[in-house]
Design a protein around this motif. Structure first.
Motif, PDB file in Angstrom:
ATOM      1  N   GLN A 117      40.784  28.042  41.849  1.00  0.00           N
ATOM      2  CA  GLN A 117      40.938  28.473  43.233  1.00  0.00           C
ATOM      3  C   GLN A 117      41.982  29.571  43.368  1.00  0.00           C
ATOM      4  OE1 GLN A 117      39.045  27.616  45.669  1.00  0.00           O
ATOM      5  NE2 GLN A 117      37.914  25.974  44.675  1.00  0.00           N
ATOM      6  N   LEU A 118      43.044  29.518  42.517  1.00  0.00           N
ATOM      7  CA  LEU A 118      44.067  30.564  42.574  1.00  0.00           C
ATOM      8  C   LEU A 118      43.487  31.905  42.136  1.00  0.00           C
ATOM      9  CD1 LEU A 118      47.004  31.377  43.001  1.00  0.00           C
ATOM     10  CD2 LEU A 118      47.473  30.687  40.628  1.00  0.00           C
ATOM     11  N   ALA A 119      42.636  31.899  41.123  1.00  0.00           N
ATOM     12  CA  ALA A 119      42.008  33.158  40.686  1.00  0.00           C
ATOM     13  C   ALA A 119      41.130  33.735  41.781  1.00  0.00           C
ATOM     14  CB  ALA A 119      41.193  32.897  39.413  1.00  0.00           C
ATOM     15  N   VAL A 120      40.366  32.867  42.463  1.00  0.00           N
ATOM     16  CA  VAL A 120      39.517  33.336  43.559  1.00  0.00           C
ATOM     17  C   VAL A 120      40.361  33.914  44.684  1.00  0.00           C
ATOM     18  CG1 VAL A 120      37.907  32.585  45.341  1.00  0.00           C
ATOM     19  CG2 VAL A 120      37.650  31.754  43.001  1.00  0.00           C
ATOM     20  N   SER A 121      41.469  33.238  45.038  1.00  0.00           N
ATOM     21  CA  SER A 121      42.325  33.708  46.124  1.00  0.00           C
ATOM     22  C   SER A 121      42.993  35.033  45.767  1.00  0.00           C
ATOM     23  CB  SER A 121      43.376  32.644  46.442  1.00  0.00           C
ATOM     24  OG  SER A 121      44.216  33.066  47.481  1.00  0.00           O
ATOM     25  N   LEU A 122      43.465  35.171  44.499  1.00  0.00           N
ATOM     26  CA  LEU A 122      44.076  36.432  44.074  1.00  0.00           C
ATOM     27  C   LEU A 122      43.062  37.571  44.105  1.00  0.00           C
ATOM     28  CD1 LEU A 122      46.252  35.168  41.076  1.00  0.00           C
ATOM     29  CD2 LEU A 122      47.100  36.167  43.204  1.00  0.00           C
ATOM     30  N   GLY A 123      41.829  37.281  43.659  1.00  0.00           N
ATOM     31  CA  GLY A 123      40.811  38.322  43.659  1.00  0.00           C
ATOM     32  C   GLY A 123      40.443  38.776  45.052  1.00  0.00           C
ATOM     33  N   SER A 124      40.307  37.830  45.987  1.00  0.00           N
ATOM     34  CA  SER A 124      39.924  38.190  47.354  1.00  0.00           C
ATOM     35  C   SER A 124      41.040  38.909  48.082  1.00  0.00           C
ATOM     36  CB  SER A 124      39.512  36.935  48.126  1.00  0.00           C
ATOM     37  OG  SER A 124      40.611  36.048  48.230  1.00  0.00           O
ATOM     38  N   SER A 125      42.310  38.650  47.715  1.00  0.00           N
ATOM     39  CA  SER A 125      43.427  39.281  48.430  1.00  0.00           C
ATOM     40  C   SER A 125      43.741  40.671  47.897  1.00  0.00           C
ATOM     41  CB  SER A 125      44.673  38.397  48.324  1.00  0.00           C
ATOM     42  OG  SER A 125      45.093  38.290  46.971  1.00  0.00           O
ATOM     43  N   THR A 126      43.603  40.869  46.576  1.00  0.00           N
ATOM     44  CA  THR A 126      43.938  42.174  45.996  1.00  0.00           C
ATOM     45  C   THR A 126      42.771  43.141  46.001  1.00  0.00           C
ATOM     46  OG1 THR A 126      43.390  41.358  43.785  1.00  0.00           O
ATOM     47  CG2 THR A 126      45.670  41.096  44.516  1.00  0.00           C
ATOM     48  N   GLY A 127      41.553  42.613  46.005  1.00  0.00           N
ATOM     49  CA  GLY A 127      40.375  43.475  45.965  1.00  0.00           C
ATOM     50  C   GLY A 127      40.041  43.957  44.578  1.00  0.00           C
ATOM     51  N   GLY A 128      40.990  43.809  43.628  1.00  0.00           N
ATOM     52  CA  GLY A 128      40.738  44.206  42.260  1.00  0.00           C
ATOM     53  C   GLY A 128      40.328  43.011  41.430  1.00  0.00           C
ATOM     54  N   PRO A 129      39.859  43.271  40.232  1.00  0.00           N
ATOM     55  CA  PRO A 129      39.414  42.159  39.395  1.00  0.00           C
ATOM     56  C   PRO A 129      40.588  41.303  38.908  1.00  0.00           C
ATOM     57  CG  PRO A 129      39.324  44.210  38.149  1.00  0.00           C
ATOM     58  CD  PRO A 129      39.678  44.586  39.562  1.00  0.00           C
ATOM     59  N   VAL A 130      40.365  40.029  38.894  1.00  0.00           N
ATOM     60  CA  VAL A 130      41.316  39.043  38.375  1.00  0.00           C
ATOM     61  C   VAL A 130      40.607  38.289  37.268  1.00  0.00           C
ATOM     62  CG1 VAL A 130      42.629  36.962  38.875  1.00  0.00           C
ATOM     63  CG2 VAL A 130      42.539  38.814  40.555  1.00  0.00           C
ATOM     64  N   LEU A 131      41.303  38.101  36.142  1.00  0.00           N
ATOM     65  CA  LEU A 131      40.698  37.418  35.008  1.00  0.00           C
ATOM     66  C   LEU A 131      41.156  35.957  34.968  1.00  0.00           C
ATOM     67  CD1 LEU A 131      39.006  37.452  32.406  1.00  0.00           C
ATOM     68  CD2 LEU A 131      41.098  38.113  31.178  1.00  0.00           C
ATOM     69  N   LEU A 132      40.184  35.066  34.834  1.00  0.00           N
ATOM     70  CA  LEU A 132      40.469  33.634  34.673  1.00  0.00           C
ATOM     71  C   LEU A 132      40.092  33.242  33.249  1.00  0.00           C
ATOM     72  CD1 LEU A 132      41.180  30.785  35.692  1.00  0.00           C
ATOM     73  CD2 LEU A 132      38.823  30.587  36.525  1.00  0.00           C
ATOM     74  N   ILE A 133      41.104  32.785  32.471  1.00  0.00           N
ATOM     75  CA  ILE A 133      40.897  32.393  31.079  1.00  0.00           C
ATOM     76  C   ILE A 133      40.938  30.872  30.990  1.00  0.00           C
ATOM     77  CG2 ILE A 133      41.780  32.538  28.719  1.00  0.00           C
ATOM     78  CD1 ILE A 133      43.070  35.186  29.449  1.00  0.00           C
ATOM     79  N   ASP A 134      39.904  30.289  30.401  1.00  0.00           N
ATOM     80  CA  ASP A 134      39.886  28.843  30.161  1.00  0.00           C
ATOM     81  C   ASP A 134      40.522  28.588  28.793  1.00  0.00           C
ATOM     82  OD1 ASP A 134      39.470  26.157  30.028  1.00  0.00           O
ATOM     83  OD2 ASP A 134      37.313  26.220  30.415  1.00  0.00           O
ATOM     84  N   GLY A 135      41.831  28.268  28.806  1.00  0.00           N
ATOM     85  CA  GLY A 135      42.554  28.015  27.558  1.00  0.00           C
ATOM     86  C   GLY A 135      42.512  26.570  27.110  1.00  0.00           C
ATOM     87  N   ASP A 136      41.866  25.705  27.893  1.00  0.00           N
ATOM     88  CA  ASP A 136      41.741  24.300  27.508  1.00  0.00           C
ATOM     89  C   ASP A 136      40.536  24.179  26.587  1.00  0.00           C
ATOM     90  OD1 ASP A 136      41.828  21.583  27.236  1.00  0.00           O
ATOM     91  OD2 ASP A 136      41.739  21.125  29.381  1.00  0.00           O
ATOM     92  N   LEU A 137      40.723  24.500  25.303  1.00  0.00           N
ATOM     93  CA  LEU A 137      39.617  24.569  24.356  1.00  0.00           C
ATOM     94  C   LEU A 137      39.064  23.191  24.021  1.00  0.00           C
ATOM     95  CD1 LEU A 137      41.050  27.276  21.912  1.00  0.00           C
ATOM     96  CD2 LEU A 137      39.777  27.582  24.045  1.00  0.00           C
ATOM     97  N   ARG A 138      39.865  22.161  24.145  1.00  0.00           N
ATOM     98  CA  ARG A 138      39.413  20.809  23.782  1.00  0.00           C
ATOM     99  C   ARG A 138      38.481  20.224  24.848  1.00  0.00           C
ATOM    100  NH1 ARG A 138      43.920  18.271  20.271  1.00  0.00           N
ATOM    101  NH2 ARG A 138      45.427  19.961  20.021  1.00  0.00           N
ATOM    102  N   ALA A 139      38.812  20.408  26.129  1.00  0.00           N
ATOM    103  CA  ALA A 139      38.001  19.850  27.220  1.00  0.00           C
ATOM    104  C   ALA A 139      37.850  20.902  28.306  1.00  0.00           C
ATOM    105  CB  ALA A 139      38.649  18.589  27.775  1.00  0.00           C
ATOM    106  N   PRO A 140      37.067  21.955  28.075  1.00  0.00           N
ATOM    107  CA  PRO A 140      36.952  23.048  29.053  1.00  0.00           C
ATOM    108  C   PRO A 140      36.186  22.606  30.301  1.00  0.00           C
ATOM    109  CG  PRO A 140      35.415  23.370  27.237  1.00  0.00           C
ATOM    110  CD  PRO A 140      36.265  22.202  26.858  1.00  0.00           C
ATOM    111  N   ASP A 141      36.570  23.170  31.472  1.00  0.00           N
ATOM    112  CA  ASP A 141      35.936  22.833  32.745  1.00  0.00           C
ATOM    113  C   ASP A 141      35.563  24.064  33.553  1.00  0.00           C
ATOM    114  OD1 ASP A 141      35.837  19.988  32.792  1.00  0.00           O
ATOM    115  OD2 ASP A 141      38.004  19.952  33.021  1.00  0.00           O
ATOM    116  N   VAL A 142      36.138  25.222  33.230  1.00  0.00           N
ATOM    117  CA  VAL A 142      35.948  26.406  34.067  1.00  0.00           C
ATOM    118  C   VAL A 142      34.475  26.794  34.134  1.00  0.00           C
ATOM    119  CG1 VAL A 142      36.436  28.881  34.240  1.00  0.00           C
ATOM    120  CG2 VAL A 142      38.280  27.266  33.731  1.00  0.00           C
TER     121      VAL A 142
END
Length: 746
Positions: A573-598
């Motif tokens: 949700q933070l990535a979505v909010s940052l992207g909508s507020s800045t208008g520029g692309p925001v990258l969301l990295i799923d670093g939870d390699l053991r149990a990914p959810d993104v």
């Protein structure tokens, strides 16, 4: 995809979306972690109790009701009505008398006498005599007792009626007729013991007085014979009839006074000697060993035996409950195991009693002997004092007599003999008077009298044990809440943002409202709860990018102490909010390699991703998904085929982020939990700042503190803590709500 659709994110059922509100913006302490536990949270405060009650009442209350019903049913099944039979005694303050009153008895303490009689009434001496009757020993309630003497004593209650001389004697038993029978039997034996003791004492004293009278009578006969001889020698007639010696009264006056004092001293000495003799004879006649009942009572009061009996009683109660609750009854394995334990404890009890009985019996015999010896020592001390007094008087008398006898007057010698006869006759009369007083007062009314015998009661003391029921209900109600309280004290879950700020030493950068339900799609212009959710996410974003101390923060790692604290929801949700507020692309990295959810949250593929880039099988451009939104690009975790520690390296991650910084204004990394996977510390260190996600009534104080401490030791920069899962109503009460005048057009 338009802006409103960017704000909408579909979350899986297992991840409940959370939202945050700025709470406070504080600088992180430069030094290491330090606890700031407040006094309100260190101890059990009313606020903590209310949290426990509000969280556990729906479990604890039904459990308490069930426990109360079960306990009440067991109590009623095992309840035995108690019937109280009552007799009335009168214990006079002073001994009643017919003609002779004793100053010594009037000087005695009435309260001490009353306490002695009450203890005698309940003593083993009386109870043993009661149990000597076959009619009593065959009663069911008596025959079922292992220690009937102790049981009888425990059933007797004595209470004073106001401040009067009347006393109620109660006996509480399971049968009304038998209660009255036992009460009257105890009273009969008490009066028998009391009467027998008094009669034996009086008999001994009368026998000694008779012997003394006989001895004194013989002495008086000799003195009279001596006077007749002296009278015939001096006057030629019997001097006992009287002699005119008025002219010699002046010489005899001192001797008369000394004679009277000698009479009193001699009488007192003889009374003390007779009392000593009577006590010694009574002790010789009753020189029996200590009663076994008294030994048993002393044994029952030892600490070791009391503990064993309590343990056996508790085990037997467990046997009764298992037999009642188990379908197998006494064949239940648990029943048999506890039955063996009971048998073992009973053997230990018998062995302990066998070891302690000789020693306790010897101690009781020594105590009784010392007590009797102490009484005799007191009497002998009084006797010695009287002997010294009497010897002094005799010495003075002889001196006066020798001084007066120097005149050689035979008539004066005759007067001396007459005075000696008078003294002996006076002593004889005192002894006779004491004997007559004892014989007369032995027929006087007793100091303790029975005014009313016990009658069978019409009904039990209580048909329903209301007091015990109330106690059981109270205890049953407290047990579940007490267990819940102990559990909460042990885990110390975080319930609000204040507690999080106080216990974690982290600034709380936001609170996130809780969604009213788990949604698969979030549509714009939804409910008030949905609007609050979106507002809280935006508030978290504002709290992270506006403060001056966070100006340099571009790479934000979102982590948690353990799994299930909402970190994936926060990062997405933070990535979505940052992207909508800045208008520029925001990258969301799923670093939870053991149990990914993104990839589940955004509904994208997970074939290529973070692991592919780390292994060198794909470039960043190939692994990053840009099709979901122009404002939010996603780097999923990918397929993990070996340990994350072998994939991640500090230099590799630094180089990757350096390249990504050139393309994205903000990068959000969803890391694994810190306490479960240590690679989260590496991801937190390469990021510009770390946000620690916590969840209401899930996160624990000690886990949050440990996670914070590990971040600091790893060299990461904690930006603050996020408190999510705040109920919608609580969020509105704290921050209020501010609606829109119209819905935005899509």
């Amino acid at each position: 995809m338009d802006q409103n659709q960017i704000v909408s994110v579909s979350l899986p059922d297992e991840l409940e979306t959370k939202t945050i509100r700025p709470y406070e913006l504080e600088t992180i302490p430069a030094a290491g972690w330090q606890s700031t536990v407040s006094e309100d949270e260190q101890f059990i405060s009313p606020r903590f109790l209310m949290r426990v009650l509000s969280q556990w009442w729906y479990v604890a209350l039904p459990t308490a009701c069930v426990l109360a019903l079960i306990s009440a049913a067991i109590l009623m099944v095992n309840f035995t009505p108690v019937y109280r039979s009552t007799a009335v005694l009168k214990i006079a303050s002073y001994t009643p008398y017919i003609a002779y009153s004793s100053d010594e008895e009037r000087a005695a303490d009435p309260e001490e006498f009353t306490e002695t009689q009450i203890e005698l009434l309940r003593s083993p001496l009386v109870m043993e005599q009661v149990l000597a009757s076959n009619q009593i020993t065959e009663l069911p309630e008596v025959a079922s007792q292992e220690r009937p003497v102790s049981w009888l004593s425990s059933c007797v209650r004595v209470s004073q009626v106001g401040n009067s001389e009347l006393y109620y004697v109660h006996f509480d038993g399971p049968d009304p007729d038998n209660s009255a029978l036992l009460a009257n039997s105890i009273l009969d034996e008490y009066f028998a013991v009391r009467t027998r003791d008094q009669e034996e004492k009086t008999k001994h004293v009368l026998e000694l007085l008779a012997q003394e009278k006989e001895t004194r009578g013989k002495l008086i006969t000799k003195l009279r014979e001596k006077m007749r001889e002296l009278g015939q020698e001096v006057a030629g007639h019997n001097p006992i009839t009287g002699m005119p010696l008025a002219n010699r009264k002046y010489a005899l006056a001192p001797l008369d006074k000394l004679g009277e004092m000698m009479v009193k001293a001699e009488f007192d000495r003889r009374m003390i000697e007779m009392e000593i003799t009577a006590r010694e004879q009574a002790l010789e006649n009753t020189a029996a060993p200590v009663p076994e009942a008294q030994v048993e009572i002393a044994l029952s009061e030892t600490h070791e035996l009391q503990n064993l009996r309590s343990l056996i009683a508790a085990k037997k109660e467990m046997l009764h409950r298992i037999e009642s609750a188990s379908a197998a009854g006494r064949d239940d394995p648990g029943y048999r195991r506890i039955e063996r334990e009971v048998a073992s404890y009973e053997r230990n009890l018998q062995n302990a009693a066998s070891r302690a009985r000789p020693m306790i019996k010897e101690q009781l015999e020594m105590m009784a002997e010392l007590e009797n010896q102490d009484m005799l020592d007191q009497l002998e001390s009084q006797l010695e004092a009287k002997k010294v007094e009497e010897a002094w008087l005799v010495e003075r008398y002889n001196e006066q007599l020798a001084e007066t006898s120097k005149s050689g007057d035979k008539l004066l010698e005759l007067e001396f003999a007459r005075n000696e006869l008078l003294r002996e006759e006076k002593v004889f009369h005192l002894i006779a008077e004491r004997s007559m007083a004892l014989q007369t007062e032995s027929r006087a009314p007793g100091r303790v009298s029975l005014l009313q015998r016990a009658e069978p009661p019409l009904g039990p003391m209580e048909t329903i044990p209301l007091r015990n029921l109330a106690a059981i209900i109270l205890v049953s109600g407290c047990i579940p809440f007490g267990l819940a309280l102990l559990w909460e004290l042990s885990v110390r879950r975080i319930a609000d943002a204040d507690q999080l700020a106080q216990q974690s030493a982290l600034p709380v950068v936001g609170e996130i409202a809780k969604l009213p339900m788990r949604l698969h799609t979030i549509t714009p212009g939804g409910s008030r709860a949905m609007n609050l959710f979106e507002e809280s996410i935006d508030s978290l974003r504002v709290g992270l990018i506006l403060p001056d101390q966070y100006r340099d923060v571009r790479v934000i790692a979102v982590t948690s102490a353990v799994h299930g604290e909402g970190k994936s929801s926060i990062s997405s949700q933070l990535a979505v909010s940052l992207g909508s507020s800045t208008g520029g692309p925001v990258l969301l990295i799923d670093g939870d390699l053991r149990a990914p959810d993104v990839h589940h949250i955004f509904g994208v593929a997970n074939d290529l991703g973070f692991t592919s880039v780390l292994e060198g099988k794909a470039s960043l451009e190939e692994a990053i998904i840009t099709s979901w939104s122009d404002q939010v690009h996603i780097l999923p975790a990918g397929r993990l085929k070996r340990s994350p520690h072998k994939l991640m390296g500090y230099e590799t991650l630094e180089q990757m982020l350096k390249e990504l910084r050139e393309q994205y204004r903000y990068i959000v990394i969803d890391t694994p939990p810190i306490l479960s996977a240590s690679e989260a510390l590496l991801l937190g260190k390469v990021a510009d700042g770390v946000v620690l996600s916590t969840r209401r009534n899930v996160s624990r104080e000690v886990q949050v503190k440990t996670a914070h401490q590990r971040l600091l030791k790893a060299g990461a920069r904690p930006l603050g803590a996020v408190f999510n899962g705040v109920p919608t109503r609580s969020y509105m009460q704290t921050y209020g709500s501010y609606g829109y005048a119209r819905n935005f057009e899509q």
